[in-house]
Motif scaffolding. Structure first.
Motif, PDB file in Angstrom:
ATOM      1  N   MET A  96      -1.221  22.612  40.212  1.00  0.00           N
ATOM      2  CA  MET A  96      -1.992  23.484  39.312  1.00  0.00           C
ATOM      3  C   MET A  96      -1.946  22.847  37.738  1.00  0.00           C
ATOM      4  O   MET A  96      -2.566  23.460  37.264  1.00  0.00           O
ATOM      5  CB  MET A  96      -1.394  24.754  39.552  1.00  0.00           C
ATOM      6  CG  MET A  96      -1.380  25.354  40.780  1.00  0.00           C
ATOM      7  SD  MET A  96      -2.887  25.354  41.693  1.00  0.00           S
ATOM      8  CE  MET A  96      -3.494  26.650  40.648  1.00  0.00           C
ATOM      9  N   GLY A  97      -1.135  22.150  37.412  1.00  0.00           N
ATOM     10  CA  GLY A  97      -0.863  21.736  35.977  1.00  0.00           C
ATOM     11  C   GLY A  97       0.294  20.982  35.959  1.00  0.00           C
ATOM     12  O   GLY A  97       1.068  20.583  36.697  1.00  0.00           O
ATOM     13  N   HIS A  98       0.686  20.752  34.384  1.00  0.00           N
ATOM     14  CA  HIS A  98       2.028  19.891  34.415  1.00  0.00           C
ATOM     15  C   HIS A  98       2.404  20.409  32.797  1.00  0.00           C
ATOM     16  O   HIS A  98       1.514  20.869  32.091  1.00  0.00           O
ATOM     17  CB  HIS A  98       1.678  18.455  34.687  1.00  0.00           C
ATOM     18  CG  HIS A  98       0.929  17.620  33.510  1.00  0.00           C
ATOM     19  ND1 HIS A  98      -0.458  17.542  33.685  1.00  0.00           N
ATOM     20  CD2 HIS A  98       1.206  17.360  32.257  1.00  0.00           C
ATOM     21  CE1 HIS A  98      -0.795  16.880  32.344  1.00  0.00           C
ATOM     22  NE2 HIS A  98       0.117  16.826  31.675  1.00  0.00           N
ATOM     23  N   LEU A  99       3.593  20.031  32.792  1.00  0.00           N
ATOM     24  CA  LEU A  99       4.015  20.559  31.274  1.00  0.00           C
ATOM     25  C   LEU A  99       5.029  19.310  30.758  1.00  0.00           C
ATOM     26  O   LEU A  99       5.851  18.849  31.556  1.00  0.00           O
ATOM     27  CB  LEU A  99       5.292  21.685  31.455  1.00  0.00           C
ATOM     28  CG  LEU A  99       5.485  22.005  30.174  1.00  0.00           C
ATOM     29  CD1 LEU A  99       4.808  23.365  29.411  1.00  0.00           C
ATOM     30  CD2 LEU A  99       7.113  23.045  30.321  1.00  0.00           C
ATOM     31  N   THR A 100       4.604  18.864  29.584  1.00  0.00           N
ATOM     32  CA  THR A 100       5.325  17.608  29.201  1.00  0.00           C
ATOM     33  C   THR A 100       6.018  18.131  27.973  1.00  0.00           C
ATOM     34  O   THR A 100       5.678  18.860  26.998  1.00  0.00           O
ATOM     35  CB  THR A 100       4.404  16.666  28.711  1.00  0.00           C
ATOM     36  OG1 THR A 100       3.614  16.225  29.685  1.00  0.00           O
ATOM     37  CG2 THR A 100       4.871  15.241  27.998  1.00  0.00           C
ATOM     38  N   ARG A 101       7.508  17.812  27.946  1.00  0.00           N
ATOM     39  CA  ARG A 101       8.321  18.184  26.818  1.00  0.00           C
ATOM     40  C   ARG A 101       8.824  16.831  26.026  1.00  0.00           C
ATOM     41  O   ARG A 101       9.468  16.071  26.742  1.00  0.00           O
ATOM     42  CB  ARG A 101       9.594  19.102  27.245  1.00  0.00           C
ATOM     43  CG  ARG A 101       9.302  20.387  27.441  1.00  0.00           C
ATOM     44  CD  ARG A 101      10.686  21.070  27.843  1.00  0.00           C
ATOM     45  NE  ARG A 101      10.520  22.226  28.974  1.00  0.00           N
ATOM     46  CZ  ARG A 101      10.593  21.927  30.182  1.00  0.00           C
ATOM     47  NH1 ARG A 101      11.163  21.066  30.667  1.00  0.00           N
ATOM     48  NH2 ARG A 101      10.308  22.941  30.784  1.00  0.00           N
ATOM     49  N   LEU A 102       8.647  16.871  24.833  1.00  0.00           N
ATOM     50  CA  LEU A 102       9.007  15.670  24.034  1.00  0.00           C
ATOM     51  C   LEU A 102      10.449  16.066  23.223  1.00  0.00           C
ATOM     52  O   LEU A 102      10.297  17.275  22.806  1.00  0.00           O
ATOM     53  CB  LEU A 102       7.926  15.347  23.145  1.00  0.00           C
ATOM     54  CG  LEU A 102       6.814  15.005  23.600  1.00  0.00           C
ATOM     55  CD1 LEU A 102       5.851  14.441  22.393  1.00  0.00           C
ATOM     56  CD2 LEU A 102       6.676  13.836  24.603  1.00  0.00           C
ATOM     57  N   TYR A 103      11.420  15.258  23.237  1.00  0.00           N
ATOM     58  CA  TYR A 103      12.535  15.878  22.549  1.00  0.00           C
ATOM     59  C   TYR A 103      12.608  14.855  21.316  1.00  0.00           C
ATOM     60  O   TYR A 103      12.879  13.428  21.561  1.00  0.00           O
ATOM     61  CB  TYR A 103      13.697  15.620  23.177  1.00  0.00           C
ATOM     62  CG  TYR A 103      13.614  16.553  24.456  1.00  0.00           C
ATOM     63  CD1 TYR A 103      14.240  17.934  24.472  1.00  0.00           C
ATOM     64  CD2 TYR A 103      13.200  16.096  25.631  1.00  0.00           C
ATOM     65  CE1 TYR A 103      14.132  18.836  25.338  1.00  0.00           C
ATOM     66  CE2 TYR A 103      13.040  17.086  26.713  1.00  0.00           C
ATOM     67  CZ  TYR A 103      13.550  18.132  26.721  1.00  0.00           C
ATOM     68  OH  TYR A 103      13.646  19.119  27.599  1.00  0.00           O
ATOM     69  N   THR A 126       5.792   7.591  21.691  1.00  0.00           N
ATOM     70  CA  THR A 126       5.769   8.503  20.550  1.00  0.00           C
ATOM     71  C   THR A 126       7.200   9.149  20.552  1.00  0.00           C
ATOM     72  O   THR A 126       7.542   9.914  19.717  1.00  0.00           O
ATOM     73  CB  THR A 126       4.819   9.690  20.432  1.00  0.00           C
ATOM     74  OG1 THR A 126       4.973  10.507  21.570  1.00  0.00           O
ATOM     75  CG2 THR A 126       3.342   8.931  20.235  1.00  0.00           C
ATOM     76  N   SER A 127       7.868   9.108  21.625  1.00  0.00           N
ATOM     77  CA  SER A 127       9.365   9.906  21.683  1.00  0.00           C
ATOM     78  C   SER A 127       9.904   9.009  22.625  1.00  0.00           C
ATOM     79  O   SER A 127       9.333   8.727  23.627  1.00  0.00           O
ATOM     80  CB  SER A 127       8.953  11.290  22.124  1.00  0.00           C
ATOM     81  OG  SER A 127      10.114  11.842  22.523  1.00  0.00           O
ATOM     82  N   GLU A 128      11.343   8.910  22.369  1.00  0.00           N
ATOM     83  CA  GLU A 128      12.010   8.162  23.463  1.00  0.00           C
ATOM     84  C   GLU A 128      12.550   8.905  24.394  1.00  0.00           C
ATOM     85  O   GLU A 128      13.144   8.656  25.521  1.00  0.00           O
ATOM     86  CB  GLU A 128      13.410   7.709  22.840  1.00  0.00           C
ATOM     87  CG  GLU A 128      13.173   6.483  21.534  1.00  0.00           C
ATOM     88  CD  GLU A 128      12.692   5.425  22.015  1.00  0.00           C
ATOM     89  OE1 GLU A 128      13.165   5.001  23.221  1.00  0.00           O
ATOM     90  OE2 GLU A 128      11.721   4.612  21.256  1.00  0.00           O
ATOM     91  N   ARG A 129      12.620  10.101  24.463  1.00  0.00           N
ATOM     92  CA  ARG A 129      13.052  10.989  25.396  1.00  0.00           C
ATOM     93  C   ARG A 129      11.967  12.216  25.594  1.00  0.00           C
ATOM     94  O   ARG A 129      11.389  12.909  24.666  1.00  0.00           O
ATOM     95  CB  ARG A 129      14.330  12.003  24.616  1.00  0.00           C
ATOM     96  CG  ARG A 129      15.485  11.743  25.595  1.00  0.00           C
ATOM     97  CD  ARG A 129      16.841  12.622  25.271  1.00  0.00           C
ATOM     98  NE  ARG A 129      16.935  13.824  26.049  1.00  0.00           N
ATOM     99  CZ  ARG A 129      17.137  15.077  25.604  1.00  0.00           C
ATOM    100  NH1 ARG A 129      17.294  15.297  24.317  1.00  0.00           N
ATOM    101  NH2 ARG A 129      17.113  16.023  26.477  1.00  0.00           N
ATOM    102  N   MET A 130      11.570  12.191  26.968  1.00  0.00           N
ATOM    103  CA  MET A 130      10.732  13.333  27.302  1.00  0.00           C
ATOM    104  C   MET A 130      10.605  13.534  28.954  1.00  0.00           C
ATOM    105  O   MET A 130      11.215  12.877  29.643  1.00  0.00           O
ATOM    106  CB  MET A 130       9.055  12.778  27.032  1.00  0.00           C
ATOM    107  CG  MET A 130       8.695  11.747  27.833  1.00  0.00           C
ATOM    108  SD  MET A 130       7.950  12.269  29.218  1.00  0.00           S
ATOM    109  CE  MET A 130       8.138  11.021  30.342  1.00  0.00           C
ATOM    110  N   GLU A 131      10.405  14.617  29.148  1.00  0.00           N
ATOM    111  CA  GLU A 131      10.100  15.021  30.764  1.00  0.00           C
ATOM    112  C   GLU A 131       8.724  15.533  30.997  1.00  0.00           C
ATOM    113  O   GLU A 131       8.208  16.273  30.063  1.00  0.00           O
ATOM    114  CB  GLU A 131      11.029  16.323  31.177  1.00  0.00           C
ATOM    115  CG  GLU A 131      12.210  15.849  30.879  1.00  0.00           C
ATOM    116  CD  GLU A 131      13.414  17.227  30.765  1.00  0.00           C
ATOM    117  OE1 GLU A 131      14.546  16.935  30.439  1.00  0.00           O
ATOM    118  OE2 GLU A 131      12.958  18.473  30.815  1.00  0.00           O
ATOM    119  N   MET A 132       8.287  15.238  32.025  1.00  0.00           N
ATOM    120  CA  MET A 132       6.797  15.815  32.533  1.00  0.00           C
ATOM    121  C   MET A 132       7.178  16.568  33.870  1.00  0.00           C
ATOM    122  O   MET A 132       7.779  15.947  34.854  1.00  0.00           O
ATOM    123  CB  MET A 132       5.747  14.677  32.688  1.00  0.00           C
ATOM    124  CG  MET A 132       4.532  15.039  33.276  1.00  0.00           C
ATOM    125  SD  MET A 132       4.239  15.888  34.638  1.00  0.00           S
ATOM    126  CE  MET A 132       4.783  14.702  35.901  1.00  0.00           C
TER     127      MET A 132
END
Ligand code: AMP
Length: 356
Positions: free
Chosen positions: A348-355, A306-312
């Motif tokens: 404890m969890g994770h954070l995904t950022r989509l650009y 859904t996005s070409e750039r992301m970080e988890m």
């Protein structure tokens, strides 16, 4: 191929965050989940319809659990195989027991992958202390010693640079059956995550660049860079051959080192994987949903991006406490697993950022 009707019960062996995210996807598709786990404070059970808290070794408890489910899967590979073999002819178990036997032993999985032409680090069996010197000679120094069984997230691993205190090294490495591996000079790490349907159809998610800290995954990101992109096809071919050979149904993960001479297989996980958590928002169908679809005999979903750039980023230890602040960043998605106590190294969890 038969399809599990909505309202049916999926049994999940293991009660951690992977089971929790599987249960959330299953609920969306109208299924009930029954978690089976040995620990009382299961974060998967919190979001499931039923919970059996019992030992994986208990044949009676496992059999009783099986009578209450239409299909059983697992979120954790270190489950004793014997009780599962006892129920395997009475219930759909997806994936099956053969892949557990292979994946539970680092030696066995490396030998298995070697049969399909996969490259691995040089390795040697260290069944007893006396075999240590010869094994280190065979793989060369520096080397890594790992416990052959029950190892994950870098636990039970010792780097060895000198072989002058073999007794001390054996003790530090846990004094159990070990495997010695040569240290692979890699440029990057990645995994192939695929889903194989009950009819044998295979779909892949894009391979992310995975960065580990202290043996634990810290970040998965896209784009993964030209080296990983150029090695993805070969790594996929090998992973698919293995999945086919095992008659695998569900999400399957193989971890690789990207080296100057091509992909080197590190290990397999017969389950959804931490390096695929980004797929919840970063792909059309997440690894969790496609695993549920596969084991229930439903059509597989699109694994496109859904996005070409992301970080988890994994949220490890007490970093979870201030996690809500992370939501100020653009398209950020926070997942906290509901674990009570933040111990060192605990996910404890994770954070995904989509650009976009
Ligand atoms: P594992 O538990 O085998 O996945 O290992 C955890 C991490 O340790 C890997 O993701 C690598 O970063 C590192 N590692 C494990 N085995 C090796 C090896 N043979 N050579 C270099 N690094 C390794």
């Amino acid at each position: 191929m038969s399809t599990l009707s909505p309202g049916s019960t999926i049994g999940i062996l293991g009660g951690g965050q992977l089971g929790r995210m599987l249960a959330i996807s299953a609920a969306q598709l109208g299924y009930r989940c029954h978690i089976f786990a040995p620990e009382e404070d299961s974060v998967a059970a919190e979001v499931a319809a039923e919970f059996t808290c019992a030992s994986f070794d208990s044949i009676n408890e496992v059999s009783n659990f099986a009578t209450q489910c239409e299909v059983i899967t697992y979120e954790f590979e270190n489950i004793p195989v014997a009780p599962l073999k006892r129920i395997a002819d009475k219930i759909l178990l997806r994936p099956g027991t053969r892949v557990l036997e292979v994946a539970q032993s680092r030696l066995e999985e490396k030998r298995f992958v070697g049969e399909y032409g996969g490259k691995t680090a040089k390795f040697a069996d260290v069944p007893v202390e006396i075999a240590l010197g010869e094994a280190l000679m065979a793989v060369g120094l520096p080397a890594i010693l790992k416990t052959n069984r029950m190892g994950y997230d870098g636990k039970g691993q010792v780097r060895v640079t000198h072989d002058n205190d073999l007794a001390g090294i054996w003790r530090r490495a846990g004094g159990d059956q070990l495997i010695a591996e040569s240290v692979v000079e890699f440029d990057a790490e990645f995994s192939v995550i695929l889903v194989r349907g009950a009819d044998g159809e295979i779909r892949y998610w894009e391979s992310t660049r995975n960065v580990h800290e202290d043996g634990i995954l810290a970040r998965s990101s896209l784009p993964a860079g030209p080296l990983i992109e150029s090695q993805q096809a070969e790594a996929r071919r090998l992973s698919a051959q293995i999945a086919d050979a095992l008659g695998y149904v569900g999400v399957f993960t193989c971890e690789f080192f990207a080296t100057a001479s091509g992909p080197v297989f590190n290990e397999m996980a017969p389950r959804v994987h931490n390096s695929g958590h980004w797929t919840i928002e970063g792909s059309v169908t997440s690894q969790f949903e496609n695993h549920i679809r596969a084991i229930c005999g439903l059509p597989l979903g699109d694994t496109g991006l859904t996005s070409e750039r992301m970080e988890m980023d994994n949220i490890i230890g007490d970093k979870g406490a201030g996690a809500a602040k992370m939501l100020t960043a653009g398209d950020a998605h926070l997942h906290l697993y509901g674990k009570g106590e933040a111990r060192d190294g605990r996910k404890m969890g994770h954070l995904t950022r989509l650009y976009r």
